[in-house]
Design an enzyme around this catalytic site. Sequence first.
Site, mmCIF file in Angstrom:
data_model
loop_
_atom_site.group_PDB
_atom_site.id
_atom_site.type_symbol
_atom_site.label_atom_id
_atom_site.label_comp_id
_atom_site.label_asym_id
_atom_site.label_seq_id
_atom_site.Cartn_x
_atom_site.Cartn_y
_atom_site.Cartn_z
ATOM 1 N N GLY A 133 0.788 -1.139 -0.053
ATOM 2 C CA GLY A 133 -0.085 -0.028 -0.107
ATOM 3 C C GLY A 133 0.735 1.077 0.004
ATOM 4 O O GLY A 133 0.101 2.427 -0.390
ATOM 5 N N CYS A 154 -27.110 -9.001 -17.625
ATOM 6 C CA CYS A 154 -26.416 -8.762 -18.856
ATOM 7 C C CYS A 154 -27.202 -9.024 -19.902
ATOM 8 O O CYS A 154 -27.907 -10.103 -20.137
ATOM 9 C CB CYS A 154 -24.884 -9.440 -19.130
ATOM 10 N N CYS A 202 -25.251 -11.988 -22.421
ATOM 11 C CA CYS A 202 -25.092 -13.330 -22.000
ATOM 12 C C CYS A 202 -25.911 -13.681 -20.598
ATOM 13 O O CYS A 202 -25.894 -14.971 -20.218
ATOM 14 C CB CYS A 202 -23.608 -13.207 -21.640
ATOM 15 N N CYS A 259 -22.127 -6.908 -19.991
ATOM 16 C CA CYS A 259 -20.917 -7.039 -19.294
ATOM 17 C C CYS A 259 -19.930 -5.835 -19.819
ATOM 18 O O CYS A 259 -19.519 -5.988 -20.909
ATOM 19 C CB CYS A 259 -20.261 -8.504 -19.484
ATOM 20 N N CYS A 271 -17.964 -12.278 -21.081
ATOM 21 C CA CYS A 271 -19.296 -12.195 -21.800
ATOM 22 C C CYS A 271 -19.120 -13.124 -23.094
ATOM 23 O O CYS A 271 -20.062 -13.856 -23.194
ATOM 24 C CB CYS A 271 -19.728 -11.003 -22.297
#
Lengths: 199, 280
Positions: free
Chosen positions: B32, B241, B244, B266, B272
Site C-alpha cells: 500500500g 447482462c 449473456c 458485461c 461475456c
Amino acid sequence: MSQSAIQPAFADASRGAQAVFRSVMDAMSRPGRITPLDAGFAPPAPLNAAAAAILIALADFETPLWLDGPLARHGEVAEFLRFHTGAKLAPTPDAAAFAVIADPASAPTLGAFAQGTPDYPDRSTTVILQVERLTPDGWQIAGPGINGHAHFGATPLPGDLTHQFKNNRARFPLGVDLIFAGPSEIAALPRSTRILEAR
Amino acid sequence: MTATPIYNFAYLDEQTKRMIRRAILKAIAIPGYQVPFASREMPMPYGWGTGGVQVTASVLGPDDVLKVIDQGADDTTNAVSIRKFFEKTAGVATTTRTREATVIQTRHRIPEEPLGESQILVYQVPIPEPLRFLEPRETETRQMHALEDYGLMHVKLYEDIARHGHIATTYAYPIKVEGRYVMDPSPIPKFDNPKMDMSPALQLFGAGREQRIYALPPYTQVISLDFEDHPFERTKFDKPCGLCGATGVYLDEVVTDDRGGRLFVCSDTDYCEERRGGQA
C-alpha cells in the site's frame, strides 16, 4: 585483477536478470515459500550463486553494496561484483541498498542496516543471507502474501535472528527485508511478515 | 534492407528495468505504500498507461502470456495498442482469455473470472495519491501517510453522506491495506474493491506521470473505508447482462439507437463472450 574477476555471469543479460527477478518477486510476494533460482554461473567463493545472481540482476551504480567480513576479505568477490554491476561498496551497513552476509555468526544486527525513514520507508537495506539449506519447517509465519500461516526455516542463521526479526517487524513500515539465498533456491521474509512461533 | 527496428527485450533498457524491479520489490514489502521511481518517457502519451506499461515491461519474461484490458474490454484502442506494443518489443504470446494469461495489464477493471496464484495483475494508475484532492502538497500527504493521519479521508466520506445521504464515491474508492496504508485502488469501480481483498494473485500498480509504484501482495487484507452506520456497499444491478444473461457482474450501459434504446452488457468482454459460447 585476478582471473576470476572477469568470469562471465548471465549468458543472456536481459533474460537472465528477468528470470532471477521473477524468482525474487515470487519469493518476496509469498514469504517463506522456497523458490528455485538457477543462476547458471559460478561466482568466486565464498559468494554463493543465488546471492550473486540476485545482485547482478538488481544492483547497479545507484545501489551501494555492503559485504560482510568473509566476503570483503576475498578481494575477487568485490572485483567480480564491481565488474558485473558497477555498484560501489558501502563503507557501513546503514549506507547499503543491498547487503550480503556469508557468515551468520558475525553478522551485524538487522537494526544496523538502513531502516528507511517514516516519509520514505523504501530507503532501506535488502539483506541477503547466504544459507546452506532452506526448509519448509521452523518458524510459523503470517502476514501479507501468506494464506493463513506458513512454516519456514533456514540454516545456518544468526543465533538471535528470531528476536531481531520480531524487532524488525515492530518497526514496520520501517525495517529491512530479508532474502535467504541457498545454493539453488531462495526464500524471503519482507518486513511485513510476522513470526508467530519460533521452533 | 528491412527497416524493422530492434528493441531490447520489452523495450526498456536494462538499467531502467533494474530500477523499476527494485521499486516493485519494496512495494511488495510495504503493501500500500507508494514507492517513488524514475518513470521514463514511453512511446505513448501520459494517460495511456505509461506506468502500467513500464511495470509490465519490467516483469514480463519470454514465457509469459499477456492480456490487456481497458475498462474490461480487450478490443478497445488502448488495450489493442499496448498488446501490440509488447508483441512487437518482447515477442510474447498474447491472449484475450483471462484464464490463459500470466500477466494482465488493466485500465480500471478487475476481470470477473477469479484470478489464480500464478497470475499478476498490473494496474494503470492516473493519480496514485488517495489524499491528493484533499491535500495538494506532496510533502504534506507523505507526512500524513507516515503519521497514519487519515482523518481527512473520513471527513470526505462523511461529507458525501451529509450531502447525498450515502457514500457517493463509486470509483477509486479508498481502501486500507493490512490496517496501515490508505491506498487508491486506481479508478476501478467500487464493485471491484472486494476482489482485491485476499486475492491469490499479485497486484502491481504503476503511475507513470506521477512516478509511483505500489503493490498488494497475494492474500493481503484490503478493506474499503466506511462507517459502522454507513457500511461499504457493492454496486448492484437490477438486470442481468443483455447479451449473456450474467448476474452479479459489472455492467456497461450501451446506447443502441436514437430513440432512447439502451442495453446493459458485461464490461468484461472476455467473460461475456465465453458465456455466449466462445465465439471470440
